[in-house]
Design a protein around this motif. Structure first.
Motif, short mmCIF file in Angstrom:
data_model
loop_
_atom_site.label_atom_id
_atom_site.label_comp_id
_atom_site.label_asym_id
_atom_site.label_seq_id
_atom_site.Cartn_x
_atom_site.Cartn_y
_atom_site.Cartn_z
N VAL A 1 0.75 -0.80 -0.15
CA VAL A 1 -0.05 -0.06 0.04
C VAL A 1 1.01 1.18 0.11
O VAL A 1 1.72 1.60 0.97
CB VAL A 1 -1.09 0.08 1.23
N PRO A 2 1.06 1.83 -0.90
CA PRO A 2 1.97 3.41 -1.40
C PRO A 2 1.24 3.51 0.18
O PRO A 2 0.49 4.73 0.06
CB PRO A 2 1.80 2.87 -2.91
N ARG A 3 2.82 5.23 0.52
CA ARG A 3 2.72 6.01 1.34
C ARG A 3 2.01 7.21 -0.23
O ARG A 3 1.76 7.63 -0.47
CB ARG A 3 3.53 6.42 1.68
N VAL A 4 0.40 7.80 0.88
CA VAL A 4 0.12 9.36 0.53
C VAL A 4 1.10 10.72 0.49
O VAL A 4 1.78 10.63 1.77
CB VAL A 4 -1.10 9.68 1.52
N VAL A 5 1.50 10.94 -0.44
CA VAL A 5 2.87 11.50 -1.35
C VAL A 5 1.59 13.13 -1.69
O VAL A 5 0.06 13.49 -1.99
CB VAL A 5 3.43 11.52 -2.50
N ALA A 6 2.09 13.96 0.07
CA ALA A 6 1.58 15.36 -0.16
C ALA A 6 2.03 16.42 -1.82
O ALA A 6 3.37 16.45 -2.03
CB ALA A 6 1.74 16.33 1.07
N PRO A 7 1.17 16.90 -1.95
CA PRO A 7 1.26 17.94 -3.37
C PRO A 7 2.75 18.27 -2.97
O PRO A 7 3.07 18.70 -1.87
CB PRO A 7 0.19 18.67 -3.36
N HIS A 8 3.56 19.17 -3.85
CA HIS A 8 4.51 19.64 -3.69
C HIS A 8 4.32 21.32 -3.03
O HIS A 8 4.68 21.62 -2.18
CB HIS A 8 4.81 19.72 -5.21
N THR A 9 3.09 21.76 -3.25
CA THR A 9 3.08 23.17 -3.17
C THR A 9 1.66 22.71 -1.86
O THR A 9 0.37 22.09 -2.89
CB THR A 9 1.99 24.03 -3.91
N ARG B 1 -5.63 19.05 6.66
CA ARG B 1 -4.95 17.27 6.86
C ARG B 1 -5.06 17.01 5.73
O ARG B 1 -4.88 17.01 4.68
CB ARG B 1 -5.04 17.25 7.76
N ASP B 2 -6.20 16.61 5.22
CA ASP B 2 -7.21 16.00 3.67
C ASP B 2 -6.83 16.78 2.90
O ASP B 2 -6.69 16.46 1.46
CB ASP B 2 -9.00 15.48 3.99
N LYS B 3 -7.81 18.36 3.32
CA LYS B 3 -7.25 19.11 2.20
C LYS B 3 -6.46 19.72 1.66
O LYS B 3 -6.00 19.35 0.58
CB LYS B 3 -8.00 20.37 2.31
N LEU B 4 -4.86 19.40 2.39
CA LEU B 4 -3.91 19.85 2.34
C LEU B 4 -3.32 19.02 1.31
O LEU B 4 -2.00 19.10 0.38
CB LEU B 4 -3.08 20.30 2.95
N THR C 1 1.15 16.38 14.89
CA THR C 1 1.25 17.57 14.51
C THR C 1 0.61 17.93 13.17
O THR C 1 -0.01 18.91 13.16
CB THR C 1 3.00 17.75 14.11
N ILE C 2 0.36 17.12 12.48
CA ILE C 2 -0.45 16.89 11.19
C ILE C 2 -2.08 17.26 11.79
O ILE C 2 -2.40 17.41 10.47
CB ILE C 2 -0.26 15.62 9.91
N ASN C 3 -2.53 16.62 12.33
CA ASN C 3 -3.52 16.71 12.54
C ASN C 3 -3.90 18.50 13.54
O ASN C 3 -4.80 18.54 14.03
CB ASN C 3 -5.02 15.68 14.14
N ALA C 4 -2.83 19.35 13.85
CA ALA C 4 -2.82 20.79 14.85
C ALA C 4 -2.90 21.75 13.76
O ALA C 4 -2.88 22.36 14.31
CB ALA C 4 -1.99 20.17 15.70
N ALA D 1 -1.50 6.86 10.45
CA ALA D 1 0.54 5.66 10.35
C ALA D 1 0.40 5.15 8.94
O ALA D 1 0.55 5.02 7.42
CB ALA D 1 1.52 5.59 10.97
N SER D 2 -0.45 4.39 9.35
CA SER D 2 -0.69 3.23 8.40
C SER D 2 -2.14 3.98 7.59
O SER D 2 -2.10 3.10 6.48
CB SER D 2 -1.42 1.48 9.22
N ARG D 3 -2.73 4.41 7.63
CA ARG D 3 -4.09 5.01 6.33
C ARG D 3 -2.77 5.89 5.56
O ARG D 3 -3.59 5.59 4.73
CB ARG D 3 -4.56 5.93 7.20
N TYR D 4 -1.78 6.78 6.07
CA TYR D 4 -0.94 7.49 5.12
C TYR D 4 0.09 7.10 5.25
O TYR D 4 0.45 7.46 3.80
CB TYR D 4 -0.92 9.07 5.51
N GLY D 5 0.04 5.83 5.46
CA GLY D 5 1.67 5.11 5.31
C GLY D 5 2.95 6.06 5.39
O GLY D 5 4.03 5.89 4.80
N PHE D 6 3.11 6.25 6.61
CA PHE D 6 3.56 7.55 7.85
C PHE D 6 4.69 7.18 8.71
O PHE D 6 4.23 5.64 9.41
CB PHE D 6 3.60 9.14 7.92
N GLU D 7 6.33 7.35 8.54
CA GLU D 7 6.41 6.97 9.53
C GLU D 7 6.32 7.81 10.79
O GLU D 7 6.49 8.86 11.01
CB GLU D 7 8.00 6.57 9.43
#
Length: 553
Positions: free
Chosen positions: A8-16, A57-60, A158-161, A211-217
């Motif tokens: 399951v690939p990591r969710v990658v944030a847009p460049h901007t 978070r989700d909009k970003l 932090t990503i929820n703050a 962490a599992s939802r987005y593939g984050f560490e």
């Protein structure tokens, strides 16, 4: 063969990292902005509206959300909602009725919340807060109006703050880490993780879920804190099992249940989560099991490999095993949870009435407080009870193909196939295969013995092929050709009773042995067969309704 990678690939944030509002969201933000200006001008009340948490978070990340949580400065949510309703009316904007949600610390509601609908979106209003916790409790000793920084620091990660200021239309990162963590795929607590976890230990599970939802560490200091025995004791004693079970349920229906299970294993949380039952119940547990957290991770890893077809050329499960699970998300979530609970296979306990019951039922009901949603409580214990039955039939079929009657009766057995508990015969057989494959996977070495496993998979494929060869799929839920009134009339008697149920079982057996035969054929057989078999039963049994339903074996 490795099973560690969930693929399951990591969710990658847009460049901007930018928030692009929809037309409806723009209308909501404009309404909130105009209302705050009106409050200041007409009543001298000053407040700032910031959208908080998951929506930001989700909009970003480029996702959409219909739920908007608005954090208010220096005013309670209900008071602002009442002002907003009056203001909206003057602008011709229709708002839904306001619901006040009272404080409920046990459900993580430390402040009252006002909720309503506007422009088709669900809006929650709550004030920014600062909290102080007493030792030994996750309920704040004092909750006061807070600054945006204080509010951000008391959040889970932090990503929820992050906040979105509806007046400036800018993202605000008061922890100064949230945006970078979103870019870099990092799960981190705003404060020191031990402090965050001691304040509310459930945040450990929320870290795992995100962490599992987005593939984050997770950062190393978070991992270290989550392994702390004192923190784990707090998770076991301070958090309601309902909240804990809700998080586990979200993991099982989430984007990557295997990653969730891996993190639970890595953090040594298995017993804290899945075996928090009373000492009285533990003292009555009986049965033999050498399985533990390693076997739980092995089972869910194997199940994930099968249903995600990571390497179909190697495992090659028959498509009939996967036909339901691939399209039924509820069944998939149930089997993910069943797999992680496999250490309790074959274990029983005695309840207060001295009744012997499966331990897995106790774990689901008491440790996780999960009910029949997704058929967890009613479906998983039955899956467990079917394993010995399935494994015997698969073994017997490998030695000599099963006849149509025996195989048909197995598939019609209520512990194998039962719509009322959500269990389809194919998912029951699939779960049995998973339990038998567990010994072939070493979690410590991440090595799956594919050669030994392939032999077992082949025997299950042969079993499925036999079902299709005998055209039994359509017979699993077929009604008996005769009903209770038919069998009573066929024997020319006026008495019905328990014998009718046995007669209908015999009708089903005849149907399975004579595929394609008509009701008339069955009726003729019954008239010839019935008198000798049921005459003694009819004379001895009390009368009852002739429409008695079929009792399956």
């Amino acid at each position: 063969m490795s099973l560690r990678d969930s693929n399951v690939p990591r969710v990658v944030a847009p460049h901007t990292l930018e928030i692009h509002l929809t037309d409806v969201e723009t209308s909501v933000c404009q309404l909130l902005d105009d209302c705050t200006k009106s409050l200041q001008e007409e009543k001298g009340i000053s407040t700032t509206c910031r959208i908080a948490g998951g929506w930001v978070r989700d909009k970003l990340l480029g996702s959409q959300s219909k739920d908007i949580d608005v954090a208010l400065s220096d005013i309670m949510g209900l008071a602002f909602a009442e002002h907003l309703t009056s203001f909206a009316q003057t602008k011709g904007v229709e708002m839904g009725s306001i619901t006040k949600i009272e404080q409920n610390p046990d459900q993580s509601k430390h402040l009252e919340t006002a909720t309503f609908k506007v422009f088709g979106l669900d809006i929650d209003l709550v004030n920014l807060r600062s909290e102080e916790y007493a030792d030994g409790s996750r309920i704040p000793a004092q909750v006061t109006f807070g600054t945006p920084l204080e509010d951000a620091l008391r959040r889970d990660i932090t990503i929820n703050a992050l906040f979105y200021n509806v007046h400036t239309r800018n993202v605000e990162d008061f922890t100064e880490k949230g945006l970078d963590d979103l870019r870099n795929g990092i799960i981190r607590t705003p404060l020191a993780p031990r402090e965050t976890f001691q304040d509310d230990p459930l945040r450990i599970l929320r870290c795992i879920r995100f962490a599992s939802r987005y593939g984050f560490e997770m950062v190393p200091e978070l991992v270290e804190a989550a392994r702390d025995p004192a923190v784990q004791d707090a998770l076991a004693s301070k958090v309601s099992r309902e909240r804990l079970g809700d998080e586990i349920g979200k993991m099982m229906t989430g984007r990557d249940p295997l990653r969730s299970a891996q993190l639970i294993h890595e953090l040594s949380l298995y017993d804290t989560i899945f075996y928090n039952i009373s000492k009285e119940a533990k003292s009555t547990v009986s049965g033999h099991s050498t399985r533990g957290p390693d076997e739980a991770l092995a089972a869910i890893s194997i199940f994930h490999a099968l249903v995600s077809l990571q390497d179909p050329q190697l495992l090659s499960p028959d498509s009939g095993l996967l036909s339901v699970i691939q399209t039924d998300s509820i069944s998939k979530a149930r089997l993910y949870l069943a797999a992680i609970l496999i250490p309790y296979l074959g274990l029983t306990y005695q309840n207060s009435k001295k009744k012997t019951l499966p331990v897995v039922e106790l774990v689901i009901r008491d440790s996780l407080k999960l009910g029949t949603q997704n058929h967890y409580l009613d479906g998983i214990p039955i899956l467990f009870s079917a394993v010995p039955l399935i494994t015997k039939h698969v073994t017997d079929n490998s030695q000599e193909p099963l006849d149509r009657l025996r195989l048909g009766l197995l598939l019609r057995n209520k512990i194998v196939h039962n719509a009322n508990t959500g269990n389809h015969w194919s998912t029951t057989v699939l779960f049995s295969l998973v339990t038998e494959l567990v010994p072939f996977y070493s979690v410590a070495q991440d090595v799956f013995d594919i050669h030994a496993a392939s032999s077992l998979v082949a025997s299950y494929n042969l079993f499925i092929e036999r079902i299709h060869e005998l055209n039994l799929s359509d017979d699993v839920e077929a009604r008996p050709l005769l009903n209770g009134q038919d069998v009573v009339a066929a024997l020319g008697v006026s008495q019905s009773g328990a014998w009718v149920g046995k007669a209908l079982e015999d009708v089903v057996e005849w149907q399975l042995s004579h595929p394609g035969q008509s009701k008339e054929d069955c009726l003729q057989w019954f008239k010839n067969y019935g008198p000798d078999k049921y005459s003694s039963l009819i004379s001895k049994r009390p009368s009852g309704p002739a429409s008695k339903r079929l009792r399956t074996k």
